[in-house]
Design a protein around this motif. Structure first.
Motif, PDB file in Angstrom:
ATOM      1  N   SER A 169      68.004   3.214  15.251  1.00 17.89           N
ATOM      2  CA  SER A 169      67.560   3.733  16.545  1.00 17.89           C
ATOM      3  C   SER A 169      66.579   4.885  16.402  1.00 17.89           C
ATOM      4  N   ASN A 170      66.471   5.493  15.230  1.00 17.56           N
ATOM      5  CA  ASN A 170      65.528   6.594  15.044  1.00 17.56           C
ATOM      6  C   ASN A 170      64.086   6.113  15.019  1.00 17.56           C
ATOM      7  N   THR A 171      63.851   4.848  14.700  1.00 23.73           N
ATOM      8  CA  THR A 171      62.491   4.328  14.625  1.00 23.73           C
ATOM      9  C   THR A 171      62.007   3.780  15.961  1.00 23.73           C
ATOM     10  N   LEU A 172      62.888   3.671  16.965  1.00 18.77           N
ATOM     11  CA  LEU A 172      62.515   3.128  18.270  1.00 18.77           C
ATOM     12  C   LEU A 172      61.812   4.179  19.125  1.00 18.77           C
ATOM     13  N   PRO A 173      60.996   3.739  20.090  1.00 17.27           N
ATOM     14  CA  PRO A 173      60.441   4.692  21.063  1.00 17.27           C
ATOM     15  C   PRO A 173      61.553   5.288  21.921  1.00 17.27           C
ATOM     16  N   GLU A 174      61.288   6.439  22.500  1.00 24.63           N
ATOM     17  CA  GLU A 174      62.315   7.172  23.246  1.00 24.63           C
ATOM     18  C   GLU A 174      62.846   6.378  24.441  1.00 24.63           C
ATOM     19  N   ALA A 175      61.972   5.691  25.170  1.00 23.56           N
ATOM     20  CA  ALA A 175      62.413   4.934  26.351  1.00 23.56           C
ATOM     21  C   ALA A 175      63.314   3.769  25.956  1.00 23.56           C
ATOM     22  N   GLU A 176      62.970   3.053  24.902  1.00 23.14           N
ATOM     23  CA  GLU A 176      63.794   1.915  24.477  1.00 23.14           C
ATOM     24  C   GLU A 176      65.129   2.387  23.896  1.00 23.14           C
ATOM     25  N   ARG A 177      65.117   3.527  23.217  1.00 23.79           N
ATOM     26  CA  ARG A 177      66.358   4.059  22.648  1.00 23.79           C
ATOM     27  C   ARG A 177      67.331   4.442  23.763  1.00 23.79           C
ATOM     28  N   LYS A 178      66.820   5.075  24.829  1.00 25.90           N
ATOM     29  CA  LYS A 178      67.679   5.437  25.954  1.00 25.90           C
ATOM     30  C   LYS A 178      68.189   4.202  26.683  1.00 25.90           C
ATOM     31  N   ALA A 179      67.342   3.165  26.807  1.00 33.70           N
ATOM     32  CA  ALA A 179      67.770   1.927  27.461  1.00 33.70           C
ATOM     33  C   ALA A 179      68.879   1.248  26.664  1.00 33.70           C
ATOM     34  N   ARG A 180      68.779   1.257  25.347  1.00 33.08           N
ATOM     35  CA  ARG A 180      69.835   0.665  24.513  1.00 33.08           C
ATOM     36  C   ARG A 180      71.131   1.445  24.626  1.00 33.08           C
ATOM     37  N   LEU A 181      71.035   2.773  24.688  1.00 33.63           N
ATOM     38  CA  LEU A 181      72.245   3.584  24.842  1.00 33.63           C
ATOM     39  C   LEU A 181      72.894   3.342  26.196  1.00 33.63           C
ATOM     40  N   ARG A 182      72.076   3.163  27.263  1.00 36.29           N
ATOM     41  CA  ARG A 182      72.643   2.870  28.579  1.00 36.29           C
ATOM     42  C   ARG A 182      73.359   1.529  28.586  1.00 36.29           C
ATOM     43  N   ARG A 183      72.816   0.526  27.874  1.00 35.15           N
ATOM     44  CA  ARG A 183      73.479  -0.781  27.810  1.00 35.15           C
ATOM     45  C   ARG A 183      74.746  -0.717  26.971  1.00 35.15           C
ATOM     46  N   LYS A 184      74.730   0.111  25.932  1.00 36.28           N
ATOM     47  CA  LYS A 184      75.895   0.199  25.042  1.00 36.28           C
ATOM     48  C   LYS A 184      77.031   0.970  25.693  1.00 36.28           C
ATOM     49  N   PHE A 185      76.713   2.048  26.394  1.00 38.39           N
ATOM     50  CA  PHE A 185      77.721   2.878  27.057  1.00 38.39           C
ATOM     51  C   PHE A 185      77.409   2.920  28.553  1.00 38.39           C
ATOM     52  N   PRO A 186      77.872   1.922  29.322  1.00 41.43           N
ATOM     53  CA  PRO A 186      77.571   1.911  30.762  1.00 41.43           C
ATOM     54  C   PRO A 186      78.308   3.041  31.472  1.00 41.43           C
ATOM     55  N   SER A 187      77.773   3.437  32.630  1.00 45.46           N
ATOM     56  CA  SER A 187      78.390   4.514  33.402  1.00 45.46           C
ATOM     57  C   SER A 187      79.705   4.023  34.010  1.00 45.46           C
ATOM     58  N   LYS A 188      80.561   4.969  34.324  1.00 49.70           N
ATOM     59  CA  LYS A 188      81.864   4.628  34.889  1.00 49.70           C
ATOM     60  C   LYS A 188      81.691   4.149  36.330  1.00 49.70           C
TER      61      LYS A 188
END
Length: 90
Positions: free
Chosen positions: A48-67
């Protein structure tokens, strides 16, 4: 000795069976190899360190969805009970 297997178990930790596997790298390249567990495809983890900032945040949102938000409870204040009077048993 040929009777060794009949007398006791073999002294190896793992079985010698290896299964065919397709290893997929993060850049899309594939390699056929032999693996100890019966799987078809194994994907290498993405750094994830090599990804652009927007794609990294999108992947984190998909991995840890909001309650899920708490729903409001229904209240019976606005209901006219006379409309449901015919359903009550006498």
């Amino acid at each position: 000795n040929s009777n060794r297997a009949a007398i006791g178990h073999l002294q190896r930790q793992r079985y010698g069976r290896l299964y065919p596997l397709l290893l997929v790298s993060t850049d899309g390249s594939t390699v056929h190899l032999r693996y100890a567990e019966p799987k078809r495809i194994l994907m290498m983890p993405l750094d994830s360190n090599t990804l652009p900032e927007a794609e990294r945040k999108a992947r984190l949102r998909r991995k840890f969805p909001s309650k899920p938000k708490a729903k409001e409870e229904e209240t019976f204040e606005g209901i006219d009970l006379d409309t449901y009077k015919k359903f009550w048993k006498k």
